[in-house]
Enzyme design. Structure first.
Site, PDB file in Angstrom:
ATOM      1  N   ASP A 104      20.272 -23.059 -30.651  1.00 39.95           N
ATOM      2  CA  ASP A 104      21.277 -22.497 -31.552  1.00 39.95           C
ATOM      3  C   ASP A 104      20.735 -21.344 -32.390  1.00 39.95           C
ATOM      4  O   ASP A 104      21.359 -20.306 -32.522  1.00 39.95           O
ATOM      5  CB  ASP A 104      21.881 -23.591 -32.455  1.00 39.95           C
ATOM      6  CG  ASP A 104      20.849 -24.485 -33.135  1.00 39.95           C
ATOM      7  OD1 ASP A 104      19.641 -24.223 -33.009  1.00 39.95           O
ATOM      8  OD2 ASP A 104      21.258 -25.468 -33.788  1.00 39.95           O
ATOM      9  N   ASP A 107      14.506 -19.810 -36.533  1.00 40.38           N
ATOM     10  CA  ASP A 107      14.271 -19.698 -37.971  1.00 40.38           C
ATOM     11  C   ASP A 107      12.772 -19.424 -38.175  1.00 40.38           C
ATOM     12  O   ASP A 107      12.339 -18.273 -38.138  1.00 40.38           O
ATOM     13  CB  ASP A 107      14.756 -21.006 -38.626  1.00 40.38           C
ATOM     14  CG  ASP A 107      14.569 -21.037 -40.128  1.00 40.38           C
ATOM     15  OD1 ASP A 107      14.314 -19.983 -40.720  1.00 40.38           O
ATOM     16  OD2 ASP A 107      14.677 -22.134 -40.719  1.00 40.38           O
ATOM     17  N   VAL A 157      23.032 -21.893 -42.635  1.00 36.93           N
ATOM     18  CA  VAL A 157      24.318 -21.670 -41.963  1.00 36.93           C
ATOM     19  C   VAL A 157      24.675 -22.879 -41.097  1.00 36.93           C
ATOM     20  O   VAL A 157      23.792 -23.613 -40.661  1.00 36.93           O
ATOM     21  CB  VAL A 157      24.287 -20.376 -41.110  1.00 36.93           C
ATOM     22  CG1 VAL A 157      24.146 -19.154 -41.991  1.00 36.93           C
ATOM     23  CG2 VAL A 157      23.161 -20.413 -40.068  1.00 36.93           C
TER      24      VAL A 157
HETATM   25  P1  IMP Z   1      12.592 -23.249 -36.268  1.00 37.03           P
HETATM   26  O1  IMP Z   1      11.662 -24.177 -35.542  1.00 37.03           O
HETATM   27  O2  IMP Z   1      12.253 -23.159 -37.734  1.00 37.03           O
HETATM   28  O3  IMP Z   1      12.756 -21.906 -35.630  1.00 37.03           O
HETATM   29  O4  IMP Z   1      13.973 -23.945 -36.336  1.00 37.03           O
HETATM   30  C1  IMP Z   1      14.803 -24.075 -35.300  1.00 37.03           C
HETATM   31  C2  IMP Z   1      15.730 -25.228 -35.539  1.00 37.03           C
HETATM   32  O5  IMP Z   1      16.017 -25.415 -36.930  1.00 37.03           O
HETATM   33  C3  IMP Z   1      17.039 -24.926 -34.898  1.00 37.03           C
HETATM   34  O6  IMP Z   1      17.086 -25.523 -33.640  1.00 37.03           O
HETATM   35  C4  IMP Z   1      18.042 -25.564 -35.847  1.00 37.03           C
HETATM   36  O7  IMP Z   1      18.309 -26.869 -35.417  1.00 37.03           O
HETATM   37  C5  IMP Z   1      17.371 -25.652 -37.165  1.00 37.03           C
HETATM   38  N1  IMP Z   1      17.872 -24.666 -38.143  1.00 37.03           N
HETATM   39  C6  IMP Z   1      17.236 -23.584 -38.611  1.00 37.03           C
HETATM   40  N2  IMP Z   1      17.986 -22.910 -39.494  1.00 37.03           N
HETATM   41  C7  IMP Z   1      19.140 -23.587 -39.602  1.00 37.03           C
HETATM   42  C8  IMP Z   1      20.348 -23.372 -40.375  1.00 37.03           C
HETATM   43  O8  IMP Z   1      20.523 -22.417 -41.162  1.00 37.03           O
HETATM   44  N3  IMP Z   1      21.334 -24.286 -40.175  1.00 37.03           N
HETATM   45  C9  IMP Z   1      21.213 -25.350 -39.341  1.00 37.03           C
HETATM   46  N4  IMP Z   1      20.106 -25.583 -38.608  1.00 37.03           N
HETATM   47  C10 IMP Z   1      19.079 -24.706 -38.737  1.00 37.03           C
HETATM   48 MG    MG Z   2      18.567 -27.684 -33.652  1.00 34.72          MG
END
Ligand code: IMP
Ligand code: MG
Length: 183
Positions: A104, A107, A157
């Protein structure tokens, strides 16, 4: 409380409308179709955030693809825990293949970086990553998604696959959470 009342309590504003989402996914599908033509592809969706993005994207890919899923989670509440728990993917189906990993949002980048490594370790010939949304200015690791339908500001979000404490994945648009609810 009705669903509408619940939404009014959580939504600060709609940041990507249903119409904008459709347009962005269509454009992304077109670009990926052009780029990935002729590859031996397995599209691997990351559950649960890839739904409904993945089914919508698949319909725009005019390519011969296998579809598979993997489970991973790095989030507890609204903060990234920095740890990724991985559930299994059917190994046989990715050996020697070009895997297109679909999530999705990117981040910190930790989830996609770890999952890409996992897929390579399990025999993928190449791993290409694709997200619905890319959060701007939030990477904590050196990793970028190869494909993104849209960019979103550094806010929490939800909607269209993105959850707020497990809920609201079924919204047809993406909304920003009210500041007072953002921990
Ligand atoms: P990362 O490992 O920090 O890149 O995070 C990725 C995961 O964090 C995604 O698969 C989302 O499930 C979750 N995530 C990151 N930001 C958001 C947000 O703003 N809303 C909801 N889920 C988020
Ligand atoms: Mg996720």
């Amino acid at each position: 409380m009705t669903f509408d009342d619940e939404l009014k309590r959580s939504v600060k504003k709609v940041i990507v409308s249903e119409r904008e989402l459709k347009k962005a996914i269509k454009a992304l599908g077109k670009k990926m179709t052009k780029d990935l033509e002729g590859e031996d592809l397995v599209v691997v969706g990351l559950l649960t955030g890839c739904i409904p993005f993945l089914p919508d994207l698949l319909k725009e890919l005019k390519l011969k693809v296998l579809v598979n899923y993997i489970q991973a989670s790095s989030y507890e509440g609204q903060e990234s825990s920095g740890k990724v728990k991985i559930g299994g993917v059917l190994k046989e189906s990715i050996v020697g293949k070009h895997v297109v990993l679909v999530d999705d949002i990117i981040d910190t980048g930790v989830t996609l970086k770890e999952l890409s490594k996992y897929l390579y370790d399990n025999g993928a010939k190449k791993v290409t990553t694709c997200v619905l949304a890319s959060k701007i200015g939030t990477r904590k690791v050196d990793f970028e998604a190869d494909y993104k339908a849209l960019e979103v500001p550094n806010e929490f979000v939800f909607g269209y696959g993105l959850d707020y404490d497990g809920y609201y994945r079924n919204l047809p648009y993406i909304a920003a959470l009210k500041d007072e609810l953002y921990k």
